[in-house]
Enzyme design. Sequence first.
Site, mmCIF file in Angstrom:
data_model
loop_
_atom_site.group_PDB
_atom_site.id
_atom_site.type_symbol
_atom_site.label_atom_id
_atom_site.label_comp_id
_atom_site.label_asym_id
_atom_site.label_seq_id
_atom_site.Cartn_x
_atom_site.Cartn_y
_atom_site.Cartn_z
ATOM 1 N N LYS A 2 9.450 -14.700 -6.899
ATOM 2 C CA LYS A 2 7.941 -14.879 -7.456
ATOM 3 C C LYS A 2 7.545 -13.625 -7.986
ATOM 4 C CE LYS A 2 5.418 -13.811 -3.845
ATOM 5 N NZ LYS A 2 3.892 -12.746 -4.416
ATOM 6 N N ASN A 3 8.072 -12.547 -7.208
ATOM 7 C CA ASN A 3 6.896 -11.630 -8.353
ATOM 8 C C ASN A 3 7.399 -10.876 -10.073
ATOM 9 O OD1 ASN A 3 5.370 -11.306 -5.803
ATOM 10 N ND2 ASN A 3 6.433 -9.744 -4.962
ATOM 11 N N ARG A 38 -4.171 -12.098 -5.911
ATOM 12 C CA ARG A 38 -4.654 -10.446 -6.528
ATOM 13 C C ARG A 38 -3.363 -10.195 -7.310
ATOM 14 N NH1 ARG A 38 -6.142 -8.237 -2.888
ATOM 15 N NH2 ARG A 38 -6.523 -5.886 -4.170
ATOM 16 N N CYS A 96 -7.257 -7.960 1.465
ATOM 17 C CA CYS A 96 -6.203 -8.561 1.470
ATOM 18 C C CYS A 96 -5.848 -8.336 3.155
ATOM 19 C CB CYS A 96 -5.371 -8.280 0.268
ATOM 20 S SG CYS A 96 -3.219 -9.113 1.215
ATOM 21 N N ARG A 114 -5.175 -2.678 -0.384
ATOM 22 C CA ARG A 114 -5.083 -2.765 -1.919
ATOM 23 C C ARG A 114 -5.670 -2.474 -3.176
ATOM 24 N NH1 ARG A 114 -1.688 -7.933 -1.799
ATOM 25 N NH2 ARG A 114 -0.299 -6.621 -3.382
ATOM 26 N N PRO A 115 -6.792 -1.366 -3.822
ATOM 27 C CA PRO A 115 -7.356 -0.799 -4.440
ATOM 28 C C PRO A 115 -6.566 -1.299 -6.344
ATOM 29 C CG PRO A 115 -6.275 0.920 -3.492
ATOM 30 C CD PRO A 115 -6.337 0.065 -2.347
ATOM 31 N N MET A 116 -6.911 -0.725 -7.255
ATOM 32 C CA MET A 116 -6.614 -1.081 -8.127
ATOM 33 C C MET A 116 -7.000 0.337 -8.957
ATOM 34 S SD MET A 116 -7.865 -5.084 -10.000
ATOM 35 C CE MET A 116 -7.091 -4.996 -11.349
ATOM 36 N N ASP A 117 -7.587 1.411 -8.054
ATOM 37 C CA ASP A 117 -7.434 2.730 -9.067
ATOM 38 C C ASP A 117 -7.305 3.230 -9.889
ATOM 39 O OD1 ASP A 117 -6.574 5.319 -6.436
ATOM 40 O OD2 ASP A 117 -6.390 2.754 -6.155
ATOM 41 N N LEU A 118 -5.410 2.911 -9.961
ATOM 42 C CA LEU A 118 -3.991 3.050 -10.511
ATOM 43 C C LEU A 118 -4.149 2.136 -11.711
ATOM 44 C CD1 LEU A 118 -1.951 4.776 -7.351
ATOM 45 C CD2 LEU A 118 -2.924 5.985 -8.815
ATOM 46 N N ASP A 125 8.661 -5.858 1.270
ATOM 47 C CA ASP A 125 8.398 -7.515 1.853
ATOM 48 C C ASP A 125 9.695 -7.731 3.342
ATOM 49 O OD1 ASP A 125 7.122 -7.825 -1.484
ATOM 50 O OD2 ASP A 125 6.230 -7.094 0.426
ATOM 51 N N ILE A 178 4.198 1.871 3.291
ATOM 52 C CA ILE A 178 3.628 0.893 2.305
ATOM 53 C C ILE A 178 2.079 -0.017 2.120
ATOM 54 C CG2 ILE A 178 3.762 -0.716 0.290
ATOM 55 C CD1 ILE A 178 5.865 1.827 -0.130
ATOM 56 N N ARG A 227 3.601 -20.156 -0.559
ATOM 57 C CA ARG A 227 2.923 -19.189 -1.849
ATOM 58 C C ARG A 227 4.172 -18.382 -2.175
ATOM 59 N NH1 ARG A 227 -1.689 -15.695 -0.812
ATOM 60 N NH2 ARG A 227 -0.847 -14.583 -3.231
HETATM 61 C C1 EPZ Z 1 3.769 -5.813 -5.906
HETATM 62 O O1 EPZ Z 1 2.082 -5.732 -5.058
HETATM 63 C C2 EPZ Z 1 4.335 -7.422 -4.533
HETATM 64 N N1 EPZ Z 1 3.697 -8.323 -5.543
HETATM 65 C C3 EPZ Z 1 3.873 -7.297 -3.286
HETATM 66 O O2 EPZ Z 1 4.779 -8.175 -2.775
HETATM 67 C C4 EPZ Z 1 4.942 -5.938 -2.698
HETATM 68 O O3 EPZ Z 1 4.534 -5.574 -1.267
HETATM 69 C C5 EPZ Z 1 4.477 -5.008 -3.777
HETATM 70 O O4 EPZ Z 1 4.449 -5.125 -4.963
HETATM 71 C C6 EPZ Z 1 5.376 -3.313 -3.193
HETATM 72 O O5 EPZ Z 1 6.099 -3.528 -3.088
HETATM 73 C C7 EPZ Z 1 3.364 -8.669 -6.636
HETATM 74 O O6 EPZ Z 1 4.712 -8.209 -7.795
HETATM 75 C C8 EPZ Z 1 2.948 -9.934 -6.691
HETATM 76 P P1 EPZ Z 1 1.844 -1.610 -5.266
HETATM 77 P P2 EPZ Z 1 1.799 -4.817 -5.481
HETATM 78 O O7 EPZ Z 1 0.731 -1.868 -6.592
HETATM 79 O O8 EPZ Z 1 1.571 -4.687 -7.119
HETATM 80 C C9 EPZ Z 1 -1.597 0.902 -3.373
HETATM 81 C C10 EPZ Z 1 4.948 -10.274 -1.273
HETATM 82 O O9 EPZ Z 1 4.944 -9.660 0.019
HETATM 83 N N2 EPZ Z 1 -2.325 1.253 -4.252
HETATM 84 O O10 EPZ Z 1 3.104 -1.507 -4.777
HETATM 85 O O11 EPZ Z 1 0.018 -5.536 -5.249
HETATM 86 C C11 EPZ Z 1 -1.769 -0.119 -2.137
HETATM 87 O O12 EPZ Z 1 -3.051 -0.546 -1.436
HETATM 88 C C12 EPZ Z 1 3.784 -9.361 -1.596
HETATM 89 O O13 EPZ Z 1 4.883 -10.788 -2.371
HETATM 90 C C13 EPZ Z 1 -3.405 1.867 -4.436
HETATM 91 O O14 EPZ Z 1 -3.672 2.842 -3.647
HETATM 92 O O15 EPZ Z 1 1.853 -3.633 -4.565
HETATM 93 C C14 EPZ Z 1 -0.516 -0.313 -1.383
HETATM 94 O O16 EPZ Z 1 -0.550 0.886 -0.416
HETATM 95 C C15 EPZ Z 1 3.273 -8.745 -1.070
HETATM 96 N N3 EPZ Z 1 -3.771 1.317 -6.091
HETATM 97 C C16 EPZ Z 1 1.029 0.124 -2.250
HETATM 98 O O17 EPZ Z 1 -0.054 1.115 -3.247
HETATM 99 C C17 EPZ Z 1 -3.678 1.078 -6.741
HETATM 100 O O18 EPZ Z 1 -4.239 0.938 -7.701
HETATM 101 C C18 EPZ Z 1 1.386 -1.060 -2.720
HETATM 102 O O19 EPZ Z 1 0.736 -1.365 -3.653
HETATM 103 C C19 EPZ Z 1 -2.728 -0.275 -6.650
HETATM 104 C C20 EPZ Z 1 -1.665 0.380 -4.671
#
Ligand code: EPZ
Length: 421
Positions: free
Chosen positions: A22-23, A94, A118, A123-127, A308, A330, A400
């Site tokens: 999926k991911n 998301r 969520c 889960r912000p998008m700042d990065l 996960d 995480i 999902r």
């Molecule tokens: C991906 O989410 C996966 N989703 C998630 O799987 C998975 O848990 C996660 O990576 C970690 O492995 C998909 O690929 C669609 P991150 P993503 O950006 O990309 C923080 C599932 O169950 N962060 O690595 O959103 C964030 O808040 C799902 O299949 C910021 O602070 O994960 C989190 O605490 C759930 N700012 C951490 O980093 C940002 O701009 C990890 O987020 C981006 C992230």
Amino acid sequence: MDSIIVRGNGPLKGQIPIAGAKNACLTLMPATLLSEEPLTLTNAPRLSDIKTMSQLLSSLGAEVTSLQDGKVLAMSSHDINNHVADYDIVRKMRASNLVLGPMLARLGHAVVSLPGGCAIGARPMDLHIFGLEKLGAEIELKDGYLHAKAPNGLKGAVIELSFASVGATENILMAATLAKGTTVIKNAAREPEIVDLATCLRAMGAQIEGDGTSDITVQGVDRLHGATHPVVTDRIELGTFMLAPAFCGGEVELLGGRMDLVESFVAKLHEAGIDVEETDKGLKVARKNGRVKAVDVTTEPFPGFPTDLQAQFMAMMCTAEGTSVLEEKIFENRFMHAPELVRMGANIEVHGGTATVHGVETLKGAPVMATDLRASVSLILAGLAAEGETVVSRVYHLDRGYERVEEKLSNVGAHIERVSE
Ligand code: EPZ
């Protein structure tokens, strides 16, 4: 709304086929926006999230055709005619935010709704924004939407991420393929889904090195062409079903399973007394005798223990011999399955990001509620080992990310059925 009923039924035996990830699929599909030529994905998983991404891409003007019972996705974004990713779709999933980088790189502008809250964390998008601004984009938040533009195109840059975010790495990587010059993403995420994305982008003509390591280098090109790409195996579905025989005994072969995708997870299974071996068709998991042993776990970015699989592992620790400590590093709110497991007789204490699980002899079936995707499947696994009947409600969460769970588990001997209310 559907529920799933599980009755403990003793040891499991047989084979479970593992689907495409999926991911990976959720980041591969937006890659079609980078080229006028068709992109075809094979080994695609059949999940509601994939349907949502198809809906989003179609709303932008892309064509997405599902073939071979949904296992092949033929996509073309030759005629993109809309650059707005609407809140009504984005709020459902998301990962919709992964159209931002590709649209910005291809069209020079994009408007993408912020996903909002969520269940498992802020889960912000700042990065994502930080990285795309480094590539020269101007991004403004207005009325809940990110308005991004790069009228003169994107320009390569060195981008050091403060956290190895999967989504931010994927958005930046896709955008950098069409940026002028060289981009280096430092402290990039190393997940297998990133490697799968880079492999697909290379098949489309992108120049990428270092995927799978913390430093990814991209040489921008003028345009990308079409390609066909097989979606990598779903390591989270794999890990989930590897646990099934650990819960109720028996031996199961996971078809298409790959050891390199789950090494840190397998190390913990071995510590718990579970046998895992490679076969010519995948991986074989067996729990022959006795209770599993309590094992401590800390979730980390890949190649560390995957967040996960934390809920599923916690559910297994509920009947382990001894006490285990699980640390969720995480996401800040990813223990919502714990109170549901306690309803089944588990003994769990949660303090912030740490959960302490005191193993009990057995769990007892009960009505429980799914709160998110991975929590839902952890309750089904717990039901496999519990005495009596477990009824898991709100299983739309499950659909999902898992295709045909009841079929896959009942084929190896589980008593499991879906009921519609
Ligand atoms: C991906 O989410 C996966 N989703 C998630 O799987 C998975 O848990 C996660 O990576 C970690 O492995 C998909 O690929 C669609 P991150 P993503 O950006 O990309 C923080 C599932 O169950 N962060 O690595 O959103 C964030 O808040 C799902 O299949 C910021 O602070 O994960 C989190 O605490 C759930 N700012 C951490 O980093 C940002 O701009 C990890 O987020 C981006 C992230």
